[in-house]
Design an enzyme around this catalytic site. Structure first.
Site, short mmCIF file in Angstrom:
data_model
loop_
_atom_site.label_atom_id
_atom_site.label_comp_id
_atom_site.label_asym_id
_atom_site.label_seq_id
_atom_site.Cartn_x
_atom_site.Cartn_y
_atom_site.Cartn_z
N ASN A 1 -30.38 -19.33 -5.41
CA ASN A 1 -30.49 -19.47 -3.96
C ASN A 1 -31.87 -19.93 -3.48
O ASN A 1 -32.00 -20.72 -2.56
CB ASN A 1 -30.07 -18.17 -3.26
CG ASN A 1 -30.97 -17.00 -3.61
OD1 ASN A 1 -31.40 -16.85 -4.75
ND2 ASN A 1 -31.25 -16.16 -2.63
N CYS B 1 -31.56 -13.52 -0.33
CA CYS B 1 -31.53 -12.14 -0.83
C CYS B 1 -31.78 -11.15 0.30
O CYS B 1 -31.13 -10.12 0.39
CB CYS B 1 -32.58 -11.94 -1.92
SG CYS B 1 -32.34 -12.98 -3.38
N GLU C 1 -21.72 -7.42 0.28
CA GLU C 1 -22.61 -8.55 0.47
C GLU C 1 -21.79 -9.81 0.75
O GLU C 1 -20.87 -10.14 0.01
CB GLU C 1 -23.50 -8.76 -0.77
CG GLU C 1 -24.55 -9.84 -0.55
CD GLU C 1 -25.56 -9.90 -1.68
OE1 GLU C 1 -26.74 -10.13 -1.40
OE2 GLU C 1 -25.16 -9.71 -2.84
N LYS D 1 -34.60 -18.26 -18.03
CA LYS D 1 -33.18 -18.63 -18.05
C LYS D 1 -32.74 -18.78 -16.61
O LYS D 1 -32.64 -17.79 -15.87
CB LYS D 1 -32.35 -17.55 -18.75
CG LYS D 1 -30.85 -17.80 -18.72
CD LYS D 1 -30.08 -16.60 -19.23
CE LYS D 1 -28.56 -16.82 -19.22
NZ LYS D 1 -28.01 -17.04 -17.86
N GLU E 1 -33.12 -7.02 -9.18
CA GLU E 1 -32.84 -7.20 -7.75
C GLU E 1 -31.42 -7.73 -7.65
O GLU E 1 -31.14 -8.86 -8.06
CB GLU E 1 -33.80 -8.18 -7.09
CG GLU E 1 -33.57 -8.25 -5.58
CD GLU E 1 -34.14 -9.48 -4.93
OE1 GLU E 1 -33.46 -10.04 -4.02
OE2 GLU E 1 -35.24 -9.91 -5.31
#
Length: 457
Positions: A131, A262, A360, A154, A228
């Site tokens: 994102n 986020c 979410e 990665k 996170e």
């Protein structure tokens, strides 16, 4: 295995990359571990300068990077990419490194030298999301390298070009290739490497399910994890708030990047005296957006990164409306809505029984509820499985801090939202995860304390 980035712009295959076999990945780990000792032995200031030079190299490529981001995950080119935040975070971590990593001197007398040093973990795996692919990666890459670790990056399959860009820039600036490696790994190989204690620390930004997989792979290895894993961030507008500023900031925080942030605002609680005016202004702002091709400079709202993400948000909205929520944005005003192109939506008459207010969304939708008191707002803000940020709007700092002390979250903002301050620890609680990035604490998590008790006589 082949990783494919399907562009949200037109559904075409934008990039394909082959993943490493387990044997190839193990070889990459071995090379990194060998190179790390020499890298850590270099003077701290030299590592700082090499990272700063690497960041500058990324900045030189910004004109090429911006459209690449649009093709990979859909952010409109009008916003100019991520280099501002990328540079701000890396520069701050470079600025504080000498102090943050300085030994703690307890005694240096004729009899004893007692000191606590901070030493690198060794090899760090950074698993970055799509994102904000540059900014989220640099949060860990910069301080990890500065503190003497080697790094394997990665990146998400949706943004495979980002890791390649970063690695090439860092190598061109002088960071050894084995010290900073961009790798393409499938989930099983990643888990196998973690289970084999290949890494001294793993930093993961992604879904709750992904975080659970990381914990499962690390079980019994005592590998440090920074996780996170998402949020459902609230805003609370009190009766004394600057209404225009609150609406502008919170709605931008909910809709920018097509809601794929986020710390984006996903639910808003407004004091009953301001509720109607807040909703009216919010609807006006959203109706001014232009949904379309992110390569068009007029576009303010691009597609979501993938059709399945857009479909999940559509599902949440449809369920909420079926349960009585009021949708304020008309589909006729956003005829482009199709596939990954998702129209924005503002919902009222919502409740916490609805998924759109609990799970979410990570898309351009926000639910707004009226509240009568601080106590009610606090209860609702805490009624969540997540805890990343919260945004409070008032003219009274004391009141804001009193409320902030009662909210279960990682960061509390007053009169702003959706911002990452590199001087403060980026952290969360509950299903948002654990650990902390950036700030002095970020350096502490990327190193371990080592004590020296030296008797001189």
């Amino acid at each position: 295995m082949t990783i494919r980035c399907i562009s949200p712009i037109d559904g075409s295959v934008y990039a394909e990359r082959e993943t490493l076999t387990l044997a190839q990945a193990q070889d990459a780990v071995e090379k990194a571990q060998l190179a790390q000792a020499e890298w850590a032995a270099r003077p701290l200031q030299e590592r700082i300068e090499l990272v700063q030079a690497s960041v500058a190299r990324v900045g030189e490529l910004n004109d090429e990077i911006v459209p690449e981001i649009a093709w990979q995950m859909g952010r409109p080119v009008r916003y100019g990419g991520e280099f501002g935040g990328f540079n701000e975070r890396a520069s701050y971590m470079a600025e504080i490194a000498q102090d943050a990593l300085a030994p703690i001197e307890i005694e240096d007398s004729d009899a004893f030298r007692r000191v606590i040093k901070r030493v690198p973990h060794g090899l760090i795996l950074v698993v970055a999301p799509w994102n904000y692919p540059y900014m989220t990666a640099i949060n860990t890459v910069a301080p990890a390298l500065i503190s003497g670790n080697a790094v394997m990056l990665k990146h998400a399959s949706q943004t495979p070009v980002v890791g390649e860009r970063m690695a090439a820039a860092f190598h061109a600036a002088g960071v050894p290739k084995d010290v900073f490696q961009n790798v393409f790994l499938d989930h099983q190989t990643t888990s196998d490497l973690i289970a084999a204690r290949s890494f001294g620390f793993v930093n993961f930004t992604g879904s709750v399910g992904g975080g659970k997989a990381m914990e499962a792979a690390a079980s019994g290895t005592f590998t440090g994890l920074g996780l996170e894993l998402g949020g459902k961030d609230p805003g609370y507008v009190m009766e004394d708030a600057n209404l225009d500023a609150a609406v502008d900031t919170l709605i931008d925080g909910a809709m920018f990047n097509s809601g794929q942030c986020c710390c984006g605002i996903e639910r808003i609680y407004v004091h009953e005296t301001l509720f109607d005016a807040f909703v009216e202004k919010a609807v006006s702002i959203v109706n001014g957006y232009k949904l379309g091709n992110p390569l068009d400079m007029e576009t303010t709202l691009g597609p979501m990164a993938h059709v399945r993400f857009a479909d999940e948000v559509r599902s949440q909205v449809q369920e909420a409306v079926a349960a009585g929520a009021i949708a304020h944005i008309k589909p006729s005003d956003f005829p482009q809505d199709s596939g990954a192109y998702l129209m924005p939506q503002i919902l009222t008459n919502v409740s916490h029984n609805m998924r759109v207010m609990r799970e979410e969304s990570f898309g351009p939708v926000v639910g707004i509820m009226s509240v009568k008191s601080d106590a009610e707002a606090i209860r609702l803000m805490n009624d969540s499985d997540f805890g990343l940020t919260a945004s409070l709007w008032t003219q009274d700092p004391t009141r804001a801090e009193t409320i902030a002390d009662q909210i279960d979250t990682g960061t509390v903002f007053m009169n702003r939202a959706d911002y990452l301050d590199p001087a403060l620890c980026w952290t969360g609680c509950k299903n948002t995860g654990r650990g902390g990035g950036l700030s002095v604490i970020g350096y502490h998590n990327l190193t371990r304390p080592k004590s020296y008790h030296l008797k001189k006589a």
